[in-house]
Design a protein around this motif. Structure first.
Motif, PDB file in Angstrom:
ATOM      1  N   ILE A   8       0.863  -1.180   0.000  1.00  6.41           N
ATOM      2  CA  ILE A   8       0.000   0.000   0.000  1.00  6.41           C
ATOM      3  C   ILE A   8       0.898   1.228   0.000  1.00  6.41           C
ATOM      4  O   ILE A   8       1.914   1.261   0.679  1.00  6.41           O
ATOM      5  CB  ILE A   8      -0.987   0.007   1.196  1.00  6.41           C
ATOM      6  CG1 ILE A   8      -1.940   1.199   1.100  1.00  6.41           C
ATOM      7  CG2 ILE A   8      -0.268  -0.048   2.513  1.00  6.41           C
ATOM      8  CD1 ILE A   8      -3.101   1.148   2.071  1.00  6.41           C
ATOM      9  N   HIS A   9       0.527   2.207  -0.798  1.00 11.13           N
ATOM     10  CA  HIS A   9       1.366   3.391  -0.970  1.00 11.13           C
ATOM     11  C   HIS A   9       0.874   4.545  -0.105  1.00 11.13           C
ATOM     12  O   HIS A   9      -0.314   4.668   0.176  1.00 11.13           O
ATOM     13  CB  HIS A   9       1.410   3.790  -2.441  1.00 11.13           C
ATOM     14  CG  HIS A   9       1.981   2.705  -3.302  1.00 11.13           C
ATOM     15  ND1 HIS A   9       3.325   2.495  -3.431  1.00 11.13           N
ATOM     16  CD2 HIS A   9       1.381   1.743  -4.029  1.00 11.13           C
ATOM     17  CE1 HIS A   9       3.530   1.453  -4.211  1.00 11.13           C
ATOM     18  NE2 HIS A   9       2.363   0.979  -4.593  1.00 11.13           N
ATOM     19  N   PHE A  10       1.802   5.404   0.272  1.00 13.17           N
ATOM     20  CA  PHE A  10       1.598   6.538   1.158  1.00 13.17           C
ATOM     21  C   PHE A  10       2.145   7.740   0.392  1.00 13.17           C
ATOM     22  O   PHE A  10       3.347   7.845   0.184  1.00 13.17           O
ATOM     23  CB  PHE A  10       2.407   6.239   2.422  1.00 13.17           C
ATOM     24  CG  PHE A  10       2.232   7.133   3.609  1.00 13.17           C
ATOM     25  CD1 PHE A  10       1.070   7.849   3.825  1.00 13.17           C
ATOM     26  CD2 PHE A  10       3.240   7.210   4.559  1.00 13.17           C
ATOM     27  CE1 PHE A  10       0.925   8.631   4.958  1.00 13.17           C
ATOM     28  CE2 PHE A  10       3.112   7.990   5.693  1.00 13.17           C
ATOM     29  CZ  PHE A  10       1.950   8.704   5.896  1.00 13.17           C
ATOM     30  N   VAL A  69       0.410   2.997   9.598  1.00 11.16           N
ATOM     31  CA  VAL A  69       0.278   1.594   9.967  1.00 11.16           C
ATOM     32  C   VAL A  69      -1.072   1.067   9.501  1.00 11.16           C
ATOM     33  O   VAL A  69      -2.076   1.787   9.498  1.00 11.16           O
ATOM     34  CB  VAL A  69       0.453   1.364  11.487  1.00 11.16           C
ATOM     35  CG1 VAL A  69       1.865   1.680  11.933  1.00 11.16           C
ATOM     36  CG2 VAL A  69      -0.531   2.164  12.303  1.00 11.16           C
ATOM     37  N   VAL A  70      -1.066  -0.209   9.087  1.00 13.29           N
ATOM     38  CA  VAL A  70      -2.284  -0.877   8.624  1.00 13.29           C
ATOM     39  C   VAL A  70      -2.297  -2.269   9.239  1.00 13.29           C
ATOM     40  O   VAL A  70      -1.313  -3.007   9.119  1.00 13.29           O
ATOM     41  CB  VAL A  70      -2.321  -1.001   7.086  1.00 13.29           C
ATOM     42  CG1 VAL A  70      -3.631  -1.631   6.621  1.00 13.29           C
ATOM     43  CG2 VAL A  70      -2.105   0.351   6.412  1.00 13.29           C
ATOM     44  N   LEU A  78      -6.854  -3.540   1.057  1.00 16.76           N
ATOM     45  CA  LEU A  78      -6.174  -2.325   0.614  1.00 16.76           C
ATOM     46  C   LEU A  78      -4.950  -2.580  -0.264  1.00 16.76           C
ATOM     47  O   LEU A  78      -4.324  -1.627  -0.729  1.00 16.76           O
ATOM     48  CB  LEU A  78      -5.746  -1.501   1.837  1.00 16.76           C
ATOM     49  CG  LEU A  78      -6.888  -1.034   2.741  1.00 16.76           C
ATOM     50  CD1 LEU A  78      -6.335  -0.406   4.009  1.00 16.76           C
ATOM     51  CD2 LEU A  78      -7.792  -0.071   2.009  1.00 16.76           C
ATOM     52  N   VAL A  79      -4.594  -3.835  -0.491  1.00 15.90           N
ATOM     53  CA  VAL A  79      -3.396  -4.158  -1.272  1.00 15.90           C
ATOM     54  C   VAL A  79      -3.454  -3.482  -2.641  1.00 15.90           C
ATOM     55  O   VAL A  79      -4.458  -3.561  -3.343  1.00 15.90           O
ATOM     56  CB  VAL A  79      -3.222  -5.684  -1.428  1.00 15.90           C
ATOM     57  CG1 VAL A  79      -2.143  -6.013  -2.450  1.00 15.90           C
ATOM     58  CG2 VAL A  79      -2.892  -6.322  -0.091  1.00 15.90           C
ATOM     59  N   PHE A  94      -8.075  12.672   4.399  1.00 14.09           N
ATOM     60  CA  PHE A  94      -7.306  11.559   3.883  1.00 14.09           C
ATOM     61  C   PHE A  94      -8.253  10.720   3.037  1.00 14.09           C
ATOM     62  O   PHE A  94      -9.439  10.572   3.378  1.00 14.09           O
ATOM     63  CB  PHE A  94      -6.744  10.704   5.026  1.00 14.09           C
ATOM     64  CG  PHE A  94      -5.641  11.387   5.779  1.00 14.09           C
ATOM     65  CD1 PHE A  94      -4.349  11.422   5.270  1.00 14.09           C
ATOM     66  CD2 PHE A  94      -5.887  11.993   6.995  1.00 14.09           C
ATOM     67  CE1 PHE A  94      -3.331  12.063   5.954  1.00 14.09           C
ATOM     68  CE2 PHE A  94      -4.879  12.633   7.689  1.00 14.09           C
ATOM     69  CZ  PHE A  94      -3.588  12.675   7.170  1.00 14.09           C
ATOM     70  N   ILE A  95      -7.749  10.172   1.940  1.00 11.14           N
ATOM     71  CA  ILE A  95      -8.564   9.335   1.063  1.00 11.14           C
ATOM     72  C   ILE A  95      -7.776   8.085   0.693  1.00 11.14           C
ATOM     73  O   ILE A  95      -6.552   8.065   0.773  1.00 11.14           O
ATOM     74  CB  ILE A  95      -8.999  10.074  -0.224  1.00 11.14           C
ATOM     75  CG1 ILE A  95      -7.786  10.552  -1.027  1.00 11.14           C
ATOM     76  CG2 ILE A  95      -9.947  11.219   0.082  1.00 11.14           C
ATOM     77  CD1 ILE A  95      -8.124  11.058  -2.421  1.00 11.14           C
ATOM     78  N   VAL A  96      -8.501   7.056   0.290  1.00  6.34           N
ATOM     79  CA  VAL A  96      -7.880   5.827  -0.192  1.00  6.34           C
ATOM     80  C   VAL A  96      -8.295   5.632  -1.638  1.00  6.34           C
ATOM     81  O   VAL A  96      -9.481   5.672  -1.968  1.00  6.34           O
ATOM     82  CB  VAL A  96      -8.314   4.609   0.645  1.00  6.34           C
ATOM     83  CG1 VAL A  96      -7.729   3.328   0.065  1.00  6.34           C
ATOM     84  CG2 VAL A  96      -7.909   4.773   2.104  1.00  6.34           C
ATOM     85  N   GLN A  97      -7.307   5.460  -2.500  1.00 10.48           N
ATOM     86  CA  GLN A  97      -7.563   5.073  -3.889  1.00 10.48           C
ATOM     87  C   GLN A  97      -7.343   3.566  -3.908  1.00 10.48           C
ATOM     88  O   GLN A  97      -6.218   3.094  -3.732  1.00 10.48           O
ATOM     89  CB  GLN A  97      -6.608   5.805  -4.832  1.00 10.48           C
ATOM     90  CG  GLN A  97      -6.814   7.293  -4.785  1.00 10.48           C
ATOM     91  CD  GLN A  97      -5.640   8.086  -5.342  1.00 10.48           C
ATOM     92  OE1 GLN A  97      -4.606   7.547  -5.677  1.00 10.48           O
ATOM     93  NE2 GLN A  97      -5.825   9.393  -5.411  1.00 10.48           N
ATOM     94  N   ASN A  98      -8.433   2.814  -4.058  1.00 10.54           N
ATOM     95  CA  ASN A  98      -8.396   1.370  -3.854  1.00 10.54           C
ATOM     96  C   ASN A  98      -8.777   0.618  -5.129  1.00 10.54           C
ATOM     97  O   ASN A  98      -9.941   0.624  -5.525  1.00 10.54           O
ATOM     98  CB  ASN A  98      -9.360   1.009  -2.719  1.00 10.54           C
ATOM     99  CG  ASN A  98      -9.263  -0.430  -2.298  1.00 10.54           C
ATOM    100  OD1 ASN A  98      -8.640  -1.251  -2.957  1.00 10.54           O
ATOM    101  ND2 ASN A  98      -9.900  -0.743  -1.187  1.00 10.54           N
TER     102      ASN A  98
END
Length: 113
Positions: A8-10, A69-70, A78-79, A94-98
């Protein structure tokens, strides 16, 4: 750990916001915890909190002197995703592009797989 090994990228924007918030709190031990819970309009929803602990099985991604941390249960959903920070008309968040999400809702914080 280089980016191609990390599941997962940050993004730089997310890391910079975490750094600013951690600096404001004057607690360098704080880490951004990203997690997935049941609920939301599409079945699952993303959550973000600050945590000082790293638990057994947690993945830690470091960037710009801060950590995300996840937990292992959330990571399976989330991979290949990216945690980012955005500022816009809907506010700052904060957002997640999944890439694993088959559907999402309008708010962007709920998804299904």
């Amino acid at each position: 750990m280089s980016d191609f090994e990390v599941p997962i990228h940050f993004t730089d924007a997310a890391a910079n916001k975490v750094l600013a918030l951690v600096t404001d709190e004057e607690n360098p031990a704080l880490k951004l915890r990203v997690y997935v819970t049941g609920g939301g309009c599409s079945g699952f929803q993303y959550g973000f909190t600050f945590d000082e602990k790293v638990n057994d099985g947690d993945l830690v991604v470091e960037k710009s002197g801060v950590s995300m941390v996840v937990d292992s249960m959330s990571l399976q959903y989330l991979v290949g995703g990216t945690v980012d920070y955005t500022e816009g008309l809907q506010g700052s968040r904060f957002i997640v592009q999944n890439p694993n999400a088959t559907t999402t809702c309008g708010c962007g914080s709920s998804f299904s797989v």
